[in-house]
Scaffold this active site. Structure first.
Site, mmCIF file in Angstrom:
data_model
loop_
_atom_site.group_PDB
_atom_site.id
_atom_site.type_symbol
_atom_site.label_atom_id
_atom_site.label_comp_id
_atom_site.label_asym_id
_atom_site.label_seq_id
_atom_site.Cartn_x
_atom_site.Cartn_y
_atom_site.Cartn_z
ATOM 1 N N GLU A 48 0.860 -1.201 0.000
ATOM 2 C CA GLU A 48 0.000 0.000 0.000
ATOM 3 C C GLU A 48 0.898 1.254 0.000
ATOM 4 O O GLU A 48 1.946 1.274 0.657
ATOM 5 C CB GLU A 48 -0.834 -0.009 1.297
ATOM 6 C CG GLU A 48 -1.670 1.230 1.547
ATOM 7 C CD GLU A 48 -2.247 1.285 2.980
ATOM 8 O OE1 GLU A 48 -1.571 0.831 3.938
ATOM 9 O OE2 GLU A 48 -3.369 1.793 3.116
ATOM 10 N N ASN A 107 -6.864 6.133 -1.908
ATOM 11 C CA ASN A 107 -5.789 5.205 -1.569
ATOM 12 C C ASN A 107 -6.012 4.007 -2.503
ATOM 13 O O ASN A 107 -6.952 3.226 -2.310
ATOM 14 C CB ASN A 107 -5.909 4.826 -0.088
ATOM 15 C CG ASN A 107 -4.744 3.987 0.381
ATOM 16 O OD1 ASN A 107 -4.049 3.373 -0.404
ATOM 17 N ND2 ASN A 107 -4.559 3.942 1.692
ATOM 18 N N LYS A 124 -9.395 2.059 -1.929
ATOM 19 C CA LYS A 124 -9.644 1.574 -0.554
ATOM 20 C C LYS A 124 -10.978 2.063 0.000
ATOM 21 O O LYS A 124 -11.276 3.271 -0.039
ATOM 22 C CB LYS A 124 -8.499 2.041 0.342
ATOM 23 C CG LYS A 124 -8.512 1.498 1.761
ATOM 24 C CD LYS A 124 -7.233 1.940 2.482
ATOM 25 C CE LYS A 124 -7.107 1.392 3.880
ATOM 26 N NZ LYS A 124 -5.823 1.814 4.503
ATOM 27 N N GLU A 143 -6.005 8.970 7.603
ATOM 28 C CA GLU A 143 -6.576 8.488 6.325
ATOM 29 C C GLU A 143 -7.963 9.066 6.079
ATOM 30 O O GLU A 143 -8.327 9.345 4.948
ATOM 31 C CB GLU A 143 -6.611 6.963 6.303
ATOM 32 C CG GLU A 143 -5.240 6.359 6.127
ATOM 33 C CD GLU A 143 -5.299 4.907 5.719
ATOM 34 O OE1 GLU A 143 -5.854 4.611 4.658
ATOM 35 O OE2 GLU A 143 -4.790 4.080 6.488
ATOM 36 N N CYS A 169 -4.959 -2.931 2.998
ATOM 37 C CA CYS A 169 -4.666 -2.815 4.438
ATOM 38 C C CYS A 169 -5.879 -3.038 5.331
ATOM 39 O O CYS A 169 -6.290 -4.153 5.561
ATOM 40 C CB CYS A 169 -3.968 -1.489 4.732
ATOM 41 S SG CYS A 169 -3.231 -1.531 6.391
ATOM 42 N N ASN A 194 0.264 -0.881 5.501
ATOM 43 C CA ASN A 194 1.175 -0.136 6.386
ATOM 44 C C ASN A 194 0.504 -0.210 7.752
ATOM 45 O O ASN A 194 -0.453 0.546 8.013
ATOM 46 C CB ASN A 194 1.263 1.343 5.998
ATOM 47 C CG ASN A 194 2.060 1.610 4.737
ATOM 48 O OD1 ASN A 194 3.192 2.050 4.780
ATOM 49 N ND2 ASN A 194 1.433 1.375 3.584
HETATM 50 N N1 CDT Z 1 -2.962 1.543 6.524
HETATM 51 C C1 CDT Z 1 -3.887 1.019 7.332
HETATM 52 O O1 CDT Z 1 -5.026 0.840 6.936
HETATM 53 N N2 CDT Z 1 -3.507 0.749 8.584
HETATM 54 C C2 CDT Z 1 -4.415 0.264 9.573
HETATM 55 C C3 CDT Z 1 -4.036 0.749 10.922
HETATM 56 C C4 CDT Z 1 -5.142 0.580 11.856
HETATM 57 S S1 CDT Z 1 -4.970 1.525 13.279
HETATM 58 C C5 CDT Z 1 -5.693 3.019 12.838
HETATM 59 C C6 CDT Z 1 -4.528 -1.247 9.601
HETATM 60 O O2 CDT Z 1 -5.653 -1.751 9.652
HETATM 61 O O3 CDT Z 1 -3.529 -1.954 9.633
#
Ligand code: CDT
Length: 308
Positions: A48, A107, A124, A143, A169, A194
């Protein structure tokens, strides 16, 4: 009987710092493409937002500064060498990036065929985090501020000899993501992520972040009889640690192969697509066993409605 398979090269990227420019990142990605070719890969899965640091961790007031992390066209000057090298090597790839389009900021992930043509796009849908500035938090997860909710649904494509789909993600944590693709016969779901090691909402140990990541992939794979390929951006980006754990998960729900480092690392596995059929024909034969007449709440309701 046909033996359909995709030799997947899951391309984890180590940290990308704020000061790193796109061309340096693309050079690292090209090195991974070449390694994938030496390993006889068919399709390379990058993470991502693969071209920059994970910028939603920074609060920015100036929209021009935010837009500097977005791509207005794909390919563009920075990524053209990636497309050209993949085409020269005859490899397909999946790439996540921030897309600035006429209809919004997204995204996004794209799927590119062996000839360098974009054949699929996903934006996304489950955007985590918050939209307000939280100076008290150790870092931001903005985000919801910087991206619009994806507007392309969860399509799948006939490509690379199978039926493939994408998510990004946080989408992996939601069973609906996988089921919507499962209902279209998906045999491989690709995703990049990420995931900060530190949870800014409630304290939890790092090992549990990894557990929930793998649990989500494994459940999605098994319950839909599909391969799941997940590529991390990992390691410490300017002191902000992202988990690794890039993995290729079989339709059995078992982890077939997994990254060992938090650096640039390629994980290669031959994914036999016919392995999906046992699950799709039997325990998860949707046609025979699903009871959508009892699932109305899944689409009619968003939040929880408790009994009186
Ligand atoms: N990039 C991404 O979606 N990261 C989220 C972090 C969650 S905590 C706000 C994830 O689900 O891994």
């Amino acid at each position: 009987m046909s033996e359909r398979s995709i030799r997947i090269a899951c391309a984890q990227l180590g940290p990308i710092h704020l000061a790193d420019d796109r061309s340096a990142v693309v050079e690292r990605m090209i090195a991974l493409l070449r390694e994938a070719k030496r390993s006889d890969g068919d399709l390379v899965v990058f993470p991502e937002l693969a071209l920059t640091t994970f910028f939603p961790r920074y609060f920015m007031k100036d929209q021009n500064e935010v837009d500097g992390f977005f791509e207005t066209e794909m390919p563009n000057d920075a990524t053209a060498p990636l497309f050209a090298e993949a085409k020269r090597l005859g490899l397909g790839f999946h790439l996540g990036y921030a897309e600035l389009a006429p209809d919004g900021h997204f995204n996004t992930a794209i799927l590119v065929d062996r000839g360098g043509r974009i054949i699929g796009k996903y934006r996304k849908i489950h955007l985590p985090g918050h939209s307000d500035h939280r100076p008290e938090a150790p870092f931001q997860h903005l985000e919801k501020r910087y991206f619009d909710v994806g507007n392309l649904g969860f399509p799948v494509w006939r490509a690379f000899g199978g039926i493939v789909g994408m998510c990004i993600c946080n989408d992996r944590r939601w069973p609906e993501t996988f089921r919507v693709m499962g209902l279209q016969g998906v045999e491989m779901v690709m995703l990049g992520y990420n995931t900060p090691e530190h949870n800014i909402y409630h304290d939890e140990p790092a090992h549990r972040r990894m557990f929930h990541h793998l649990l989500s992939l494994q459940a999605g794979a098994y319950q839909n009889g599909t391969w799941v390929v997940a590529a991390a951006k990992a390691g410490s980006e300017d002191g902000h640690v992202l988990i690794g754990g890039s993995a290729i998960v079989a339709p059995t729900g078992e982890i077939a192969a997994r990254a060992q480092s938090a650096e640039d690392e390629l994980v290669v596995y031959e994914c036999g697509l016919d392995a999906c059929s046992d699950f799709k024909r039997n325990v998860f034969n949707f046609d025979k066993h699903r009871r959508p007449e009892h699932y109305g709440r899944i689409v009619e309701q968003t939040g929880v409605i408790e009994p009186d």
